[in-house]
Motif scaffolding. Sequence first.
Motif, PDB file in Angstrom:
ATOM      1  N   ALA A 243      34.332   4.743  24.419  1.00  0.00           N
ATOM      2  CA  ALA A 243      34.459   3.621  25.577  1.00  0.00           C
ATOM      3  C   ALA A 243      35.379   4.589  26.704  1.00  0.00           C
ATOM      4  O   ALA A 243      36.271   4.037  26.722  1.00  0.00           O
ATOM      5  CB  ALA A 243      33.907   2.110  24.987  1.00  0.00           C
ATOM      6  N   GLY A 244      34.624   3.782  27.780  1.00  0.00           N
ATOM      7  CA  GLY A 244      35.715   4.271  29.278  1.00  0.00           C
ATOM      8  C   GLY A 244      34.497   4.096  30.582  1.00  0.00           C
ATOM      9  O   GLY A 244      32.840   4.749  31.049  1.00  0.00           O
ATOM     10  N   TYR A 245      35.418   3.671  31.715  1.00  0.00           N
ATOM     11  CA  TYR A 245      34.048   3.708  32.663  1.00  0.00           C
ATOM     12  C   TYR A 245      34.953   4.430  34.007  1.00  0.00           C
ATOM     13  O   TYR A 245      36.009   4.253  33.584  1.00  0.00           O
ATOM     14  CB  TYR A 245      33.983   2.082  33.471  1.00  0.00           C
ATOM     15  N   VAL A 246      34.179   5.267  34.645  1.00  0.00           N
ATOM     16  CA  VAL A 246      35.089   5.659  35.995  1.00  0.00           C
ATOM     17  C   VAL A 246      34.970   5.240  36.952  1.00  0.00           C
ATOM     18  O   VAL A 246      33.856   5.394  38.016  1.00  0.00           O
ATOM     19  CB  VAL A 246      34.478   6.864  36.248  1.00  0.00           C
ATOM     20  N   HIS A 247      36.031   4.527  37.531  1.00  0.00           N
ATOM     21  CA  HIS A 247      35.858   4.267  38.749  1.00  0.00           C
ATOM     22  C   HIS A 247      35.480   5.046  40.145  1.00  0.00           C
ATOM     23  O   HIS A 247      37.092   6.095  39.605  1.00  0.00           O
ATOM     24  CB  HIS A 247      36.685   3.136  39.045  1.00  0.00           C
ATOM     25  N   GLN A 248      35.580   4.745  41.186  1.00  0.00           N
ATOM     26  CA  GLN A 248      35.485   5.821  42.143  1.00  0.00           C
ATOM     27  C   GLN A 248      36.929   5.521  43.348  1.00  0.00           C
ATOM     28  O   GLN A 248      35.958   4.468  43.511  1.00  0.00           O
ATOM     29  CB  GLN A 248      34.835   6.613  42.679  1.00  0.00           C
ATOM     30  N   ASN A 249      37.699   4.999  42.813  1.00  0.00           N
ATOM     31  CA  ASN A 249      38.330   4.544  43.754  1.00  0.00           C
ATOM     32  C   ASN A 249      40.170   4.755  44.430  1.00  0.00           C
ATOM     33  O   ASN A 249      40.857   5.959  44.123  1.00  0.00           O
ATOM     34  CB  ASN A 249      38.766   3.180  43.833  1.00  0.00           C
ATOM     35  N   THR A 250      40.337   4.660  45.151  1.00  0.00           N
ATOM     36  CA  THR A 250      41.952   4.436  45.621  1.00  0.00           C
ATOM     37  C   THR A 250      42.738   3.430  45.305  1.00  0.00           C
ATOM     38  O   THR A 250      42.296   2.398  45.515  1.00  0.00           O
ATOM     39  CB  THR A 250      42.283   5.118  47.084  1.00  0.00           C
ATOM     40  N   ILE A 251      43.923   3.749  46.236  1.00  0.00           N
ATOM     41  CA  ILE A 251      44.972   2.131  45.226  1.00  0.00           C
ATOM     42  C   ILE A 251      44.879   0.634  46.567  1.00  0.00           C
ATOM     43  O   ILE A 251      44.475   0.216  46.155  1.00  0.00           O
ATOM     44  CB  ILE A 251      46.542   2.605  45.610  1.00  0.00           C
ATOM     45  N   GLU A 252      44.005   2.359  47.666  1.00  0.00           N
ATOM     46  CA  GLU A 252      43.678   0.700  49.161  1.00  0.00           C
ATOM     47  C   GLU A 252      42.190  -0.317  48.701  1.00  0.00           C
ATOM     48  O   GLU A 252      41.752  -1.383  48.905  1.00  0.00           O
ATOM     49  CB  GLU A 252      43.865   1.379  49.829  1.00  0.00           C
ATOM     50  N   THR A 253      41.704   1.179  47.867  1.00  0.00           N
ATOM     51  CA  THR A 253      39.905   0.200  48.027  1.00  0.00           C
ATOM     52  C   THR A 253      39.736  -0.010  46.358  1.00  0.00           C
ATOM     53  O   THR A 253      38.408  -0.666  45.930  1.00  0.00           O
ATOM     54  CB  THR A 253      38.706   1.184  48.184  1.00  0.00           C
ATOM     55  N   CYS A 254      40.743  -0.651  44.983  1.00  0.00           N
ATOM     56  CA  CYS A 254      40.673  -0.769  43.860  1.00  0.00           C
ATOM     57  C   CYS A 254      40.680  -2.452  43.894  1.00  0.00           C
ATOM     58  O   CYS A 254      42.701  -3.059  44.088  1.00  0.00           O
ATOM     59  CB  CYS A 254      41.537   0.177  43.144  1.00  0.00           C
ATOM     60  N   SER A 255      39.901  -3.415  43.602  1.00  0.00           N
ATOM     61  CA  SER A 255      39.939  -4.733  43.431  1.00  0.00           C
ATOM     62  C   SER A 255      40.969  -5.471  42.248  1.00  0.00           C
ATOM     63  O   SER A 255      40.467  -3.936  40.909  1.00  0.00           O
ATOM     64  CB  SER A 255      38.464  -5.401  43.881  1.00  0.00           C
ATOM     65  N   GLU A 256      41.214  -6.282  42.305  1.00  0.00           N
ATOM     66  CA  GLU A 256      41.577  -6.490  40.847  1.00  0.00           C
ATOM     67  C   GLU A 256      40.906  -6.864  39.854  1.00  0.00           C
ATOM     68  O   GLU A 256      40.861  -6.407  38.206  1.00  0.00           O
ATOM     69  CB  GLU A 256      42.117  -8.307  41.107  1.00  0.00           C
ATOM     70  N   GLU A 257      39.729  -7.133  40.274  1.00  0.00           N
ATOM     71  CA  GLU A 257      38.092  -6.944  39.236  1.00  0.00           C
ATOM     72  C   GLU A 257      38.005  -5.371  38.809  1.00  0.00           C
ATOM     73  O   GLU A 257      37.987  -5.504  37.119  1.00  0.00           O
ATOM     74  CB  GLU A 257      36.907  -7.347  39.188  1.00  0.00           C
ATOM     75  N   ASP A 258      37.665  -5.129  39.954  1.00  0.00           N
ATOM     76  CA  ASP A 258      37.860  -2.760  39.453  1.00  0.00           C
ATOM     77  C   ASP A 258      39.328  -2.842  38.382  1.00  0.00           C
ATOM     78  O   ASP A 258      39.475  -2.358  36.854  1.00  0.00           O
ATOM     79  CB  ASP A 258      38.523  -2.302  40.268  1.00  0.00           C
ATOM     80  N   TRP A 259      40.404  -3.335  38.879  1.00  0.00           N
ATOM     81  CA  TRP A 259      41.738  -2.690  37.374  1.00  0.00           C
ATOM     82  C   TRP A 259      41.555  -3.332  36.513  1.00  0.00           C
ATOM     83  O   TRP A 259      41.405  -3.240  35.006  1.00  0.00           O
ATOM     84  CB  TRP A 259      42.453  -3.356  38.321  1.00  0.00           C
ATOM     85  N   ALA A 260      41.364  -4.386  36.782  1.00  0.00           N
ATOM     86  CA  ALA A 260      40.966  -5.525  34.935  1.00  0.00           C
ATOM     87  C   ALA A 260      39.957  -4.784  34.306  1.00  0.00           C
ATOM     88  O   ALA A 260      40.238  -5.032  32.966  1.00  0.00           O
ATOM     89  CB  ALA A 260      40.909  -6.765  35.430  1.00  0.00           C
ATOM     90  N   PHE A 261      38.563  -4.397  34.785  1.00  0.00           N
ATOM     91  CA  PHE A 261      37.953  -4.383  34.005  1.00  0.00           C
ATOM     92  C   PHE A 261      38.034  -2.783  33.391  1.00  0.00           C
ATOM     93  O   PHE A 261      37.504  -2.393  32.298  1.00  0.00           O
ATOM     94  CB  PHE A 261      36.533  -4.089  34.837  1.00  0.00           C
ATOM     95  N   ALA A 262      38.598  -2.033  34.536  1.00  0.00           N
ATOM     96  CA  ALA A 262      39.044  -0.398  34.004  1.00  0.00           C
ATOM     97  C   ALA A 262      39.920  -0.379  32.446  1.00  0.00           C
ATOM     98  O   ALA A 262      40.098   0.236  31.914  1.00  0.00           O
ATOM     99  CB  ALA A 262      39.601  -0.321  34.792  1.00  0.00           C
ATOM    100  N   PHE A 263      40.572  -1.519  32.755  1.00  0.00           N
ATOM    101  CA  PHE A 263      41.539  -2.043  31.708  1.00  0.00           C
ATOM    102  C   PHE A 263      41.648  -2.137  30.442  1.00  0.00           C
ATOM    103  O   PHE A 263      41.332  -1.778  28.853  1.00  0.00           O
ATOM    104  CB  PHE A 263      43.099  -2.234  31.834  1.00  0.00           C
ATOM    105  N   ASP A 264      40.626  -3.354  30.708  1.00  0.00           N
ATOM    106  CA  ASP A 264      39.487  -4.074  29.309  1.00  0.00           C
ATOM    107  C   ASP A 264      38.240  -2.923  28.278  1.00  0.00           C
ATOM    108  O   ASP A 264      39.204  -3.146  27.404  1.00  0.00           O
ATOM    109  CB  ASP A 264      38.980  -5.043  29.724  1.00  0.00           C
TER     110      ASP A 264
END
Length: 249
Positions: free
Chosen positions: A82-103
């Motif tokens: 299981a895994g999801y590919v966000h397309q972002n940089t540190i500037e565009t990565c939200s707290e929600e993106d970070w938490a979801f990706a790590f979860d």
Amino acid sequence: MAGRLAGKRAFITAAAKGIGRAIAVAFAAEGAEVVATDIDETALAEIAGSGVVTRRLDVLDAPAIARAAAEAGPVDVLVNCAGYVHQNTIETCSEEDWAFAFDLNVRSAFRVTKAFLPGMLAKGAGSIIVISSAASSIKGAPNRFVYATTKAALLGFVKSIATDYVKRGIRANAICPGTIDTPSLADRISANAAEAGSVEAARAAFVARQAMGRLGRPEEIAALALYLASDESAFLTGQAIVIDGGWTL
Ligand code: NAD
């Protein structure tokens, strides 16, 4: 049934589509009893039968993981896909993106592996496989900030488990694919179409990354997973194996 995985039981997450599905089908074809899990029960149903038992499992749901592991019983092979590919940089990565990706990309592997490890230790044998990515600590990729960070974390995950349990029959390895032609890639191509000028141009940009000039096929990743699952790879543990059509050359 004869085959390279005859007599082995395998549990696979995110097995309804793409790489996970190809792994489930390949394992069953080589004689394994496969428990294929995913949130997409409709797509899962297409691979049910002939050695594959399907079951709904959302890897973000800790109690559901515990129930699935209890129901499946001990396994010889575990594939955390299981895994999801966000397309972002540190500037565009939200707290929600970070938490979801790590979860989804890391915590799920932690929970699922922790649930199945006691059964492997009791048998004194087990092969744990995670699907990481060439886009991680292996190679920088543009616009993959949180994705690459999570996939790099999985390399520490397998090295740690491999080290702690090497004397107890447990092996843990990571597969690091390049760009593979799966439904999730099709989504990324669509998402990039406007910026690239067209869907064709967005696809061509992904193809161009691989030195071989083509995308990988899920079956090519499944062939490596099959090797890691089988006793042919009995001397191999704690490795990050890159399979990327020459992207990292
Ligand atoms: P895919 O989109 O083709 O399939 C993903 C599957 O995950 C789907 O069946 C989906 O229903 C399932 N899923 C999503 N959320 C879930 C959840 N919460 N619980 C259980 N299942 C869930 O994806 P893919 O491209 O085959 O990717 C599979 C893995 O391979 C991912 O970890 C991905 O990061 C990794 N990977 C893919 C590529 C690539 O180019 N496709 C490259 C490197 C690594």
